[in-house]
Design a protein around this motif. Structure first.
Motif, PDB file in Angstrom:
ATOM      1  N   SER A 102       0.821  -1.210   0.000  1.00  0.00           N
ATOM      2  CA  SER A 102       0.000   0.000   0.000  1.00  0.00           C
ATOM      3  C   SER A 102       0.854   1.258   0.000  1.00  0.00           C
ATOM      4  N   LEU A 140      -5.076   1.828  -2.019  1.00  0.00           N
ATOM      5  CA  LEU A 140      -5.537   0.657  -2.764  1.00  0.00           C
ATOM      6  C   LEU A 140      -7.036   0.421  -2.580  1.00  0.00           C
ATOM      7  N   ASP A 141      -7.712   1.394  -2.005  1.00  0.00           N
ATOM      8  CA  ASP A 141      -9.147   1.261  -1.744  1.00  0.00           C
ATOM      9  C   ASP A 141      -9.885   2.509  -2.227  1.00  0.00           C
ATOM     10  N   ARG A 146     -13.077   0.295   3.262  1.00  0.00           N
ATOM     11  CA  ARG A 146     -12.838  -1.115   3.553  1.00  0.00           C
ATOM     12  C   ARG A 146     -12.304  -1.338   4.964  1.00  0.00           C
ATOM     13  N   ILE A 315      -7.594  -3.975   1.621  1.00  0.00           N
ATOM     14  CA  ILE A 315      -7.880  -4.674   0.361  1.00  0.00           C
ATOM     15  C   ILE A 315      -8.737  -5.910   0.619  1.00  0.00           C
ATOM     16  N   GLY A 319     -10.695  -6.978  -2.641  1.00  0.00           N
ATOM     17  CA  GLY A 319      -9.835  -5.920  -3.162  1.00  0.00           C
ATOM     18  C   GLY A 319      -8.394  -6.320  -3.388  1.00  0.00           C
ATOM     19  N   TRP A 320      -8.058  -7.601  -3.183  1.00  0.00           N
ATOM     20  CA  TRP A 320      -6.658  -8.034  -3.309  1.00  0.00           C
ATOM     21  C   TRP A 320      -6.323  -8.301  -4.771  1.00  0.00           C
ATOM     22  N   TYR A 406      -5.822   5.765  -7.652  1.00  0.00           N
ATOM     23  CA  TYR A 406      -5.736   4.307  -7.526  1.00  0.00           C
ATOM     24  C   TYR A 406      -4.811   3.751  -8.603  1.00  0.00           C
ATOM     25  N   PRO A 414     -10.992  -3.216  -8.132  1.00  0.00           N
ATOM     26  CA  PRO A 414     -11.806  -3.864  -7.098  1.00  0.00           C
ATOM     27  C   PRO A 414     -13.277  -3.493  -7.242  1.00  0.00           C
TER      28      PRO A 414
END
Length: 587
Positions: A102, A140-141, A146, A315, A319-320, A406, A414
């Motif tokens: 991240s 990353l979100d 999340r 994530i 979200g991974w 992002y 995601p």
């Protein structure tokens, strides 16, 4: 009636008295106002170090007052500044970057993950009794929800989990930025002794944050081989370290009867099953379901049992980026939420009929209650309403600085949370009715968990750990050439059982476990992998005569010190040692 009213008022006042100042701060439906002010010098000093390069000399990590700047895990230097929270200015706070993927994937962004210690120089300084702040940027979100949503679900399910709140932060660097909007952060409660006391009534016990192990791994009877992987918060007592070792031995070595009869005395089984169930329901694969990281393990003082709880949920909710296509992740199997490669603790627990029945009951209770579509949407709408305007300002600030936002790692996008709720609950319904088996994530290669010691897996990373642990006699986490030569000499002595002064290739490879685990019981599996064993022998047998002597073994790593890229002032740490091993031993 009057008497009843008096009792109710008294109970309300008592509840108010029991409320802690920190309870006011940790409100996931509130956005706090943060302003970070830091000098140009301190801001530049925060720059993360390149983990692939030698660490700078101590002189380069000195502050203007000649004091040594603290460095977190060899990568993130601490800096000092001031933080204003909701109008209250707190001076001389400590601040550094944090994170792995991240952090790395947000290169070029002004807004990145941070950790702030309010009590950095003044141990009595805090805000509403909160001393440490974890600021998750949500790089990353895209939803920025999340973390907060995931931790809330864990807590509601009865799993110990950090509390969260939100903050909108501005940054001032005199001469460079003046109250520049960084954007919205999720603030996550620090897992420390205060957290443990709030959860279990006592701060005593052994708190660990494992990294490099996805299951409970057994590494023999020497605690030194556990410490770098289990990463205890404090130095454990002898009884605590023995408890960890015996737990690992039970999970990995015991027969089925021993495991079934004893596991309840070591593990909070109900808590662990709920922990696994919630991770599976929210599709949080970047933890021990598929990766060797992002969870805590605590040995309770009162019960002497181990408890698991979550960390880093940014994530989760499919979200991974490495977990497969979003459509597949949202169909993650409830019966087998962990990856296809071996996970001893989960697999052995669920093979016990009574435990499997208990796990199924936990799933059933969650999906008709907390994880019902109705409940999920209700909480999601509350959270989204809280941050919607701030999230829009966050996006505008990123665009104004021409930052990418992002990063779409590997092209991954995601699902948004609303889409996740719709598709995940539909998949769960199909699985419960037997119309869908569910998705089981599979790593691309065997033993694919980073550093995971699957059966017959002991590669160069673990070799580096063992070499450092056994060489580092002064425990400074660096090894000198003298220390390494001494360790290699001890290796040879332990392998040369006949005291002939020489070892054939066959004898060398067969005896290596005795060198790696000189005391007590040894783990199962091939130790090390064949390519590592053969590589070590080849280094010590450069002329290919088929024989290794003590002298040839102790001089086999001389090339590491000839390459300045691997050494720092004549010493190696675990990372530089691993880089060196990869250059010397090819897979």
């Amino acid at each position: 009636m009057k008497h009843t009213i008096i009792i109710i008022i008294a109970l309300m006042l008592a509840a108010k008295d029991d409320a802690k100042p920190s309870d006011i701060f940790w409100n996931d439906l509130k956005i706090h106002s943060f302003h970070l002010k830091i000098s140009e010098t301190e801001w530049n000093a925060m720059k993360a170090l390149d983990p692939h390069k030698p660490q700078p000399t101590t002189d380069k990590l000195k502050k203007n007052n000649s004091k040594q700047r603290k460095l977190h895990r060899g990568r993130f230097p601490w800096a000092e500044g001031s933080l204003t929270i909701n109008g209250k200015q707190l001076n001389n706070i400590g601040v550094r970057y944090k994170g792995n993927a991240s952090f790395n994937l947000m290169r070029g962004s002004l807004k990145r993950n941070m950790k702030i210690k309010l009590d950095w120089t003044d141990k009595d300084q805090n805000y509403n009794s909160v001393e440490t702040l974890n600021l998750n940027a949500g790089g990353l979100d895209p939803s920025k929800l999340r973390d907060a949503f995931g931790y809330w679900l864990f807590r509601q399910a009865g799993v110990p989990a950090p509390r969260t709140t939100f903050a909108e932060m501005t940054l001032t660097i005199p001469g460079r930025y003046d109250k520049e909007l960084l954007g919205i952060y999720t603030i996550v409660e620090q897992v420390n002794k205060s957290f443990i006391k709030n959860q279990f009534g006592s701060k005593k016990g052994l708190l660990m944050k494992p990294e490099g192990i996805a299951s409970v791994e057994y590494h023999g009877d020497d605690w030194r081989f556990y410490a770098p992987l289990y990463r205890p918060d404090d130095q454990p007592s002898i009884s605590q370290s023995r408890r960890v070792i015996e737990f690992a031995h039970l999970v990995n070595i015991s027969d089925e009867t021993q495991f079934r009869d004893s596991i309840n005395s070591y593990l909070d089984i109900d808590g662990f099953l709920t922990f696994i169930a919630v991770n599976g329901l929210i599709v949080n694969l970047d933890t021990l379901l598929a990766m060797p990281q992002n969870y805590y393990l605590h040995l309770r003082r009162d019960t002497n049992k181990f408890v698991f709880f979550p960390w880093d949920l940014d994530i989760s909710f499919a979200g991974w980026p490495l977990g497969g296509k979003p459509e597949n992740q949202m169909q993650l199997s409830l019966a087998h939420p962990h990856s296809s490669d071996e996970h001893k603790l989960i697999d052995r627990l669920l093979s016990i009929e009574s435990v499997k029945l208990k796990y199924d009951n936990i799933i059933d209770q969650l999906i008709v209650g907390l994880f019902s579509k109705k409940h999920l949407l209700k909480k999601f709408k509350e959270l989204e309403k809280t941050i919607l305007n701030a999230r829009n300002r966050d996006k505008a600030a990123i665009q104004s600085r021409s930052e990418r936002g992002y990063p779409s790692p590997f092209g991954y996008q995601p699902p948004n949370i609303r889409e996740f709720i719709e598709k995940r609950t539909s998949s769960i319904k199909r699985q419960i009715h037997g119309n869908e088996t569910g998705y089981i994530f599979k790593h691309r290669r065997p033993g694919g968990r980073l550093g995971h010691l699957a059966q017959d897996k002991f590669g160069r990373g673990r070799l580096a750990m063992h070499m450092l642990t056994q060489s580092d006699l002064n425990e400074d986490k660096w090894i000198s050439k003298k220390e390494l030569i001494g360790m290699l000499g001890r290796w040879f002595d332990s392998m040369d059982r006949e005291k002939s002064g020489k070892l054939s290739k066959e004898t060398f490879i067969k005896a290596l476990p005795d060198a790696f685990f000189p005391n007590g019981r040894k783990p199962l599996g091939r130790i090390p992998e064949l390519y590592v064993a053969e590589g070590l022998f080849s280094l010590a047998d450069p002329n290919e005569v088929g024989i290794v002597t003590k002298e040839s073994l102790t001089s086999s790593f001389d090339r590491l010190w000839e390459n300045s890229a691997f050494s720092n002032s004549g010493k190696l740490n675990e990372h530089s040692l691993m880089i060196g091993l990869r250059s010397l031993i090819k897979e």
